[in-house]
Write an enzyme that holds these catalytic residues in place. Structure first.
Site, PDB file in Angstrom:
ATOM      1  N   CYS A 168       0.699  -0.903   0.283  1.00  0.00           N
ATOM      2  CA  CYS A 168      -0.096  -0.272  -0.063  1.00  0.00           C
ATOM      3  C   CYS A 168       0.874   1.539   0.178  1.00  0.00           C
ATOM      4  O   CYS A 168       1.089   2.028  -0.660  1.00  0.00           O
ATOM      5  CB  CYS A 168      -0.989   0.174   1.090  1.00  0.00           C
ATOM      6  SG  CYS A 168      -2.405   0.937   1.274  1.00  0.00           S
ATOM      7  N   HIS A 212      -4.081  -4.962  -0.470  1.00  0.00           N
ATOM      8  CA  HIS A 212      -4.165  -5.138   1.271  1.00  0.00           C
ATOM      9  C   HIS A 212      -4.618  -7.143   1.036  1.00  0.00           C
ATOM     10  O   HIS A 212      -5.849  -7.678   1.438  1.00  0.00           O
ATOM     11  CB  HIS A 212      -4.895  -4.271   2.503  1.00  0.00           C
ATOM     12  CG  HIS A 212      -4.345  -3.162   2.512  1.00  0.00           C
ATOM     13  ND1 HIS A 212      -3.670  -2.919   3.961  1.00  0.00           N
ATOM     14  CD2 HIS A 212      -4.807  -2.466   2.001  1.00  0.00           C
ATOM     15  CE1 HIS A 212      -3.205  -1.878   3.755  1.00  0.00           C
ATOM     16  NE2 HIS A 212      -4.123  -1.227   2.758  1.00  0.00           N
ATOM     17  N   GLU A 225      -4.130  -8.973   3.425  1.00  0.00           N
ATOM     18  CA  GLU A 225      -3.943  -9.289   4.522  1.00  0.00           C
ATOM     19  C   GLU A 225      -5.562  -8.790   4.869  1.00  0.00           C
ATOM     20  O   GLU A 225      -6.082  -9.636   6.524  1.00  0.00           O
ATOM     21  CB  GLU A 225      -3.635  -8.501   5.624  1.00  0.00           C
ATOM     22  CG  GLU A 225      -3.702  -7.694   6.039  1.00  0.00           C
ATOM     23  CD  GLU A 225      -3.168  -6.325   4.837  1.00  0.00           C
ATOM     24  OE1 GLU A 225      -2.424  -5.043   5.574  1.00  0.00           O
ATOM     25  OE2 GLU A 225      -2.352  -6.859   3.898  1.00  0.00           O
TER      26      GLU A 225
END
Length: 637
Positions: free
Chosen positions: A517, A602, A604
């Protein structure tokens, strides 16, 4: 000698009662039973100073009821207006249980007359603040969502303890779906509320958080199935919920050995509105006071990333928050030698002083596509359950309707399986990185805690540090430069300058690394790519992209994006860099080069369907395409 519930109620019903609490916690104490508590008040400076008696074997007991103001978030080093609202702790000296039916026969039911009813901010003024937050904060990359409060104010005529107890009685009779319905009298002020939202609870070492977001405001005639289905199909409402789940997963990843296991979603129906919710479970053995500190405060009432949200709240709420968005936390002994914890977020709560002045603070979640006047209406609706006469009949309920359950289940069709798994299932993930050491550099976004959980599931040994810590890349097989808020071009900012220096160092040393990011954006600038501010930020958005030949559903939280007109670049001193991009807009999704990889999204996040596999693929690329001598030195420690 312990007194009966009736004797305790006699003391509570006195004209000038001592500190007391009546708590209806149906998910903890069981349906139909309330806790009757009397105690002595203290004002600890910090959560660690809350005095807890030793645990014991035998009957479970409740020890302390703490009221935690918003300003306590300074314990985590985050910014907050110091409005001097104290941390309050009731050391419980007497406790009993009582049935709702019996209690209702004892509670007063006096008329309540409100005078000078008003909001501190008009709908138009609140809508203007919403517009400013969207343009100046979300639009500049400060965060994905923010909650800004407004406060309903009034005075109760001829106020006394019977007024507050009558108010509590009305809520107990009419409000549905609350996690806690309560009255807490401290001696100098009284809190009466029906909070829909658990903060965190712990029983037998299992911690549970309950992210709630998205709001369906019932029409005057009550809810109907068609509108419920429209609400569940509303992408804005779903995005709001996904974002707060991500933020609470960050917290659970910090306090739980295995991170969090996501359950849901469900429809939470109350008297005047409904929300959608998930539950997150995880095992923990940390001190409950430490857990309370590490989970200050819920993103559903602050925003995300949390540290950035605190700065935004300080800018737009200069008067402070008092206890709004704080929590009421009930700490006890479980009778097995361990601690129990139950807590509710202090929302839908009236804060009443001894003169009868009432304050009810409410807020709305502001995201990139919020409509300012709609958010103003939503904030007003959230106060309705406390300030209106409440309906004579309970509204229709649809939480178990087959169509509603199917619509809720469909929300999980394209989110991350990883966070829906329990810890045993996660252990079955292929761990071909076993034993490798990885350093994660946090850039003020605890998404890094979630990254760490996924990396550990892949077999990596993980160390997390802040960009502001003294650290070295030496001794690590891999480095992950983490996400965070901010403009990647503002190199005069210490954090941004640090990321530029660190990433250039990794490139020059050809150390294998992954940039996520904000760090991906910094890497893109270091490689000579153009960076643009997006006209409409991606904050909690799932998109389907082509990731180096694979179609993936991934979650984006970004205001800036790198641009490229080519799928491949040859860069002097670096080599060939592959570029995953949107073929129409040129927006860069990910990069792969010698010794490195990066992603704008992202992996995650709950919004990324195959996060661990994507991370594993990018890490393998970074390791495989690192010069042999660098891999050998790392592996041969």
């Amino acid at each position: 000698m312990s007194q009966t519930a009736a004797h305790l109620m006699e003391r509570i019903l006195q004209p000038a009662p001592e500190p007391f609490a009546l708590l209806y916690r149906p998910e903890s104490s069981g349906p139909g039973l309330l806790d009757v508590l009397i105690g002595e008040m203290s004002e600890p400076q910090v959560l660690a100073d809350i005095d807890l008696p030793a645990t014991s074997i035998g009957a479970p007991r409740l020890d302390v009821l703490a009221l935690i103001p918003y300003r306590q978030i300074a314990e985590r080093g985050f910014e907050a207006v110091d409005d001097e609202s104290p941390l309050l702790a009731m050391n419980i000296t007497e406790q009993q249980s009582i049935s709702i039916e019996r209690l209702l026969g004892m509670l007063p039911n006096v008329p309540i007359q409100l005078n000078s009813e008003r909001f501190d901010l008009s709908d138009a003024s609140y809508a203007e603040i919403v517009s400013q937050v969207i343009a100046n904060e979300i639009g500049s990359g400060e965060g994905a969502n923010f909650v800004i409060k407004r406060t309903f104010l009034a005075e109760i005529s001829e106020y006394g303890p019977a007024s507050a107890l009558s108010f509590f009685r009305h809520l107990l009779e009419r409000e549905k779906g609350a996690y806690w319905t309560f009255i807490i009298h401290t001696g100098s002020r009284t809190f009466v509320g029906a909070s829909p939202e658990r903060h965190i609870s712990i029983k037998d070492g299992l911690s549970v958080m309950n992210p709630i977001s998205g709001t369906y405001r019932y029409p005057p005639a009550g809810p109907n199935l068609s509108e419920v289905m429209d609400f569940l199909a509303d992408r804005k409402e779903a995005d709001e919920l996904y974002m707060v789940v991500d933020e609470e997963l960050k917290m659970m990843a910090r306090i739980c050995e295995d991170g969090g296991h996501v359950l849901g979603p469900y429809l939470k129906e109350m008297a005047h509105l409904a929300h959608t919710e998930y539950f997150i479970e995880g095992k923990t053995h940390r001190d409950v006071r430490e857990i309370l500190r590490e989970t200050l405060f819920a993103p559903t009432v602050t925003g995300s990333p949390l540290e950035s949200a605190c700065r935004v709240i300080q800018r737009y709420e200069p008067q402070g928050r008092a206890y709004y968005s704080g929590m009421a936390a009930l700490i006890g002994s479980d009778g097995k030698g361990g601690r129990s914890l139950d807590s509710a977020i202090l929302i839908r709560t009236a804060d009443i002083d001894n003169s009868g002045e009432v304050r009810i603070s409410v807020g709305s979640t502001i995201v990139r596509h919020s409509d300012p006047m709609t958010e103003a209406a939503e904030s007003r609706a959230k106060a309705t359950g406390l300030i209106s006469a409440l309906k004579n009949q309970a509204p229709s309920r649809f939480g178990n309707h087959l169509q509603v359950r199917a619509a809720l289940a469909s929300r999980n069709a394209y989110v991350s399986d990883f966070w829906l798994m329990d810890s045993q299932q996660r252990e079955q993930i292929q761990a071909d990185f076993s034993g490798r050491q990885v350093l994660i550099v946090d850039a003020e976004d605890t998404f890094t805690s979630m990254i760490a959980k996924q990396l550990r599931a892949l077999g990596l040994v993980v160390t997390v540090c802040s960009f502001s810590d003294e650290y070295s890349f030496e001794g690590y097989d891999l480095v992950i430069m983490g996400p965070g808020p901010g403009n990647p071009s503002e190199v005069q900012q210490p954090k941004i300058n640090h990321l530029h220096v660190a990433i250039r160092s990794l490139l020059s040393q050809q150390r294998p690394f992954l940039a996520v990011c904000l760090s991906h954006q910094v890497l893109s600038l270091c490689l000579g790519l153009e960076l643009q501010r997006k006209a409409i930020p991606n904050q909690g958005v799932q998109k389907q992209i082509d990731l180096f030949g694979n179609v993936e559903r991934v979650g984006f939280y970004n205001t800036f994006a790198a641009q490229s007109s080519s799928d491949r670049l040859d860069i002097d001193g670096i080599g060939t860099v592959e570029i995953s991009r949107d073929s129409e807009t040129g927006e860069v999704h990910a990069l792969r080069g010698p010794s490195f990889a990066s992603m704008q999204f992202h992996a995650e996040s709950l919004l990324t369907q195959e996060g661990p596999r994507i991370i594993a693929d990018l890490l393998r690329h970074a390791l495989i395409h690192t010069p042999v001598e660098n891999n050998a030195s790392a592996a041969g420690r």
